[in-house]
Motif scaffolding. Sequence first.
Motif, PDB file in Angstrom:
ATOM      1  N   UNK A   1       0.822  -1.212   0.000  1.00 15.10           N
ATOM      2  CA  UNK A   1       0.000   0.000   0.000  1.00 15.10           C
ATOM      3  C   UNK A   1       0.852   1.257   0.000  1.00 15.10           C
ATOM      4  N   UNK A   2       2.002   1.197   0.684  1.00 18.53           N
ATOM      5  CA  UNK A   2       2.867   2.365   0.765  1.00 18.53           C
ATOM      6  C   UNK A   2       3.710   2.583  -0.485  1.00 18.53           C
ATOM      7  N   UNK A   3       4.381   1.525  -0.936  1.00 15.03           N
ATOM      8  CA  UNK A   3       5.335   1.661  -2.032  1.00 15.03           C
ATOM      9  C   UNK A   3       4.643   1.813  -3.383  1.00 15.03           C
ATOM     10  N   UNK A   4       3.469   1.185  -3.541  1.00 17.43           N
ATOM     11  CA  UNK A   4       2.834   1.111  -4.852  1.00 17.43           C
ATOM     12  C   UNK A   4       1.689   2.102  -5.035  1.00 17.43           C
ATOM     13  N   UNK A   5       1.713   3.193  -4.264  1.00 16.88           N
ATOM     14  CA  UNK A   5       0.647   4.193  -4.381  1.00 16.88           C
ATOM     15  C   UNK A   5       0.499   4.714  -5.795  1.00 16.88           C
ATOM     16  N   UNK A   6       1.624   4.922  -6.475  1.00 17.97           N
ATOM     17  CA  UNK A   6       1.598   5.479  -7.828  1.00 17.97           C
ATOM     18  C   UNK A   6       1.699   4.412  -8.906  1.00 17.97           C
ATOM     19  N   UNK A   7       1.512   3.149  -8.506  1.00 18.69           N
ATOM     20  CA  UNK A   7       1.605   2.045  -9.469  1.00 18.69           C
ATOM     21  C   UNK A   7       0.252   1.360  -9.646  1.00 18.69           C
ATOM     22  N   UNK A   8      -0.824   2.087  -9.375  1.00 22.04           N
ATOM     23  CA  UNK A   8      -2.169   1.540  -9.581  1.00 22.04           C
ATOM     24  C   UNK A   8      -2.459   0.322  -8.742  1.00 22.04           C
ATOM     25  N   UNK A   9      -1.970   0.309  -7.492  1.00 21.78           N
ATOM     26  CA  UNK A   9      -2.120  -0.875  -6.640  1.00 21.78           C
ATOM     27  C   UNK A   9      -3.580  -1.092  -6.261  1.00 21.78           C
ATOM     28  N   UNK A  10      -4.062  -2.313  -6.472  1.00 20.30           N
ATOM     29  CA  UNK A  10      -5.405  -2.715  -6.059  1.00 20.30           C
ATOM     30  C   UNK A  10      -5.268  -3.645  -4.869  1.00 20.30           C
ATOM     31  N   UNK A  11      -5.788  -3.237  -3.734  1.00 25.33           N
ATOM     32  CA  UNK A  11      -5.639  -3.968  -2.476  1.00 25.33           C
ATOM     33  C   UNK A  11      -6.612  -5.150  -2.451  1.00 25.33           C
ATOM     34  N   UNK A  12      -6.165  -6.290  -2.970  1.00 24.82           N
ATOM     35  CA  UNK A  12      -7.049  -7.449  -3.059  1.00 24.82           C
ATOM     36  C   UNK A  12      -7.247  -8.138  -1.710  1.00 24.82           C
ATOM     37  N   UNK A  13      -6.359  -7.901  -0.741  1.00 23.39           N
ATOM     38  CA  UNK A  13      -6.584  -8.452   0.598  1.00 23.39           C
ATOM     39  C   UNK A  13      -7.822  -7.812   1.214  1.00 23.39           C
ATOM     40  N   UNK A  14      -7.897  -6.488   1.167  1.00 22.63           N
ATOM     41  CA  UNK A  14      -9.060  -5.786   1.718  1.00 22.63           C
ATOM     42  C   UNK A  14     -10.325  -6.071   0.928  1.00 22.63           C
ATOM     43  N   UNK A  15     -10.163  -6.387  -0.345  1.00 21.82           N
ATOM     44  CA  UNK A  15     -11.314  -6.701  -1.190  1.00 21.82           C
ATOM     45  C   UNK A  15     -11.860  -8.097  -0.910  1.00 21.82           C
ATOM     46  N   UNK A  16     -10.970  -9.105  -0.803  1.00 19.90           N
ATOM     47  CA  UNK A  16     -11.414 -10.496  -0.784  1.00 19.90           C
ATOM     48  C   UNK A  16     -11.523 -11.108   0.611  1.00 19.90           C
ATOM     49  N   UNK A  17     -10.723 -10.642   1.578  1.00 19.29           N
ATOM     50  CA  UNK A  17     -10.819 -11.241   2.914  1.00 19.29           C
ATOM     51  C   UNK A  17     -12.214 -11.060   3.522  1.00 19.29           C
ATOM     52  N   UNK A  18     -12.817  -9.869   3.475  1.00 17.80           N
ATOM     53  CA  UNK A  18     -14.180  -9.740   4.016  1.00 17.80           C
ATOM     54  C   UNK A  18     -15.189 -10.632   3.303  1.00 17.80           C
ATOM     55  N   UNK A  19     -15.045 -10.789   1.996  1.00 18.01           N
ATOM     56  CA  UNK A  19     -15.968 -11.646   1.258  1.00 18.01           C
ATOM     57  C   UNK A  19     -15.801 -13.100   1.691  1.00 18.01           C
ATOM     58  N   UNK A  20     -14.551 -13.521   1.913  1.00 17.99           N
ATOM     59  CA  UNK A  20     -14.298 -14.869   2.412  1.00 17.99           C
ATOM     60  C   UNK A  20     -14.952 -15.061   3.780  1.00 17.99           C
ATOM     61  N   UNK A  21     -14.801 -14.077   4.662  1.00 18.81           N
ATOM     62  CA  UNK A  21     -15.376 -14.163   6.000  1.00 18.81           C
ATOM     63  C   UNK A  21     -16.897 -14.217   5.960  1.00 18.81           C
TER      64      UNK A  21
END
Length: 383
Positions: free
Chosen positions: A175-195
């Motif tokens: 999240x920190x290093x890839x701010x300008x590299x179009x980073x998509x946070x798939x952990x925050x996207x998929x972990x709640x759906x898994x739960x």
Amino acid sequence: MYKKSELITVIAFCLVIALLSVGFIIIPDREFSEQENRTLQQFPEFSADSFFSGGFGKSINVYFADQFPLRDTFVTLKSASELSQLKGENNGVLYSKSQLAVKDFMAFRSVVYPTVETDRIFFDSAEAQLQSVARLADKLEIPLLTVLPPRTIDIADSRFSYDRPDGDRIFELMNGILKNAGYIDTLSLLRPKYEQGEYVYYRTDHHWTTEGAYHVYREIMKQLGREDSIIPKESFEIEQINGFSGTTAAKASFPIYDKDILEIWHLPDDDGYKITADGEDLGGFYSREYLETSDKYSVFLDGTHGVTEIKKVGEDRDTLLIAKDSFANCLIPFLAREFDIVALNLATSSPISAYAEMYSADAVLIVYNTENIITSGNLGKIN
């Protein structure tokens, strides 16, 4: 003088050794283990260099272990023994009846120092690789998106009593290093759906499911300004393949676990695309012959190839260049409905910037599993 019971033990031991030795000689070597879903070591070629370097000795040890008579039976017995002792893991794989997850891995440190089996991440190595992606973003004159799928142990953290020693630190780095590299946070996207009970990661394999890939596809389309072109889930005809057992189950060899359902999402225009892999026509998105093998996940795009190209017949569309590992294989059929695709195996293709120019790409997407970041240095080669 030996007691009768001692003599019987010695005779029985010698008989077992003799039978196994005879079996080793007369049973043909196997090339592949369906149970472990991997290629088995064949008898190594001898040379003076390999002998004196120790390579021949290591290979011959692996050969004897892989070709041992009744190997599959002994592997299963060993895993059953681990479970009976309530250890909850085998061969570095955590066990619950509803989920398996790899805990231990061969962690990459650098090209100088060897990898080591551990459950810890070498963050200097991971950070250096992420910095390479950040530099690529600065170099490209077209949009770059970065998708680094989490490991199963990261998504299914709550299913096990095991505390990950490094927690979510690597995702904080991303999240920190890839701010300008179009980073998509798939952990925050998929972990709640898994739960919440959504089927976004396989139980027996390290990949996300087609459902999980669909959620990521939606985020990619939003980031590329194509939200209006997102295909609704209800537009797909979903084919379900029962009895899928993936690489995690093969590694653990647990005798009891819930198998997976592999889904293929179809649209009416499935046949309207020209798809080639390393110059050979695939005939479509799905290579159905794999459904009859243990490697069912390779049904998507015939597994991983060096270069895969997809064009829609009779249409001129924008080109999306994808630097990828196998996680992209079930994601690409979604994206191919909107873009012409050039997909490169990230482990062998470099530099990405040159390929982007070669193919006149309109955007670049990186899809590379977090496990590969911590077990290899390939992402650091990207430029």
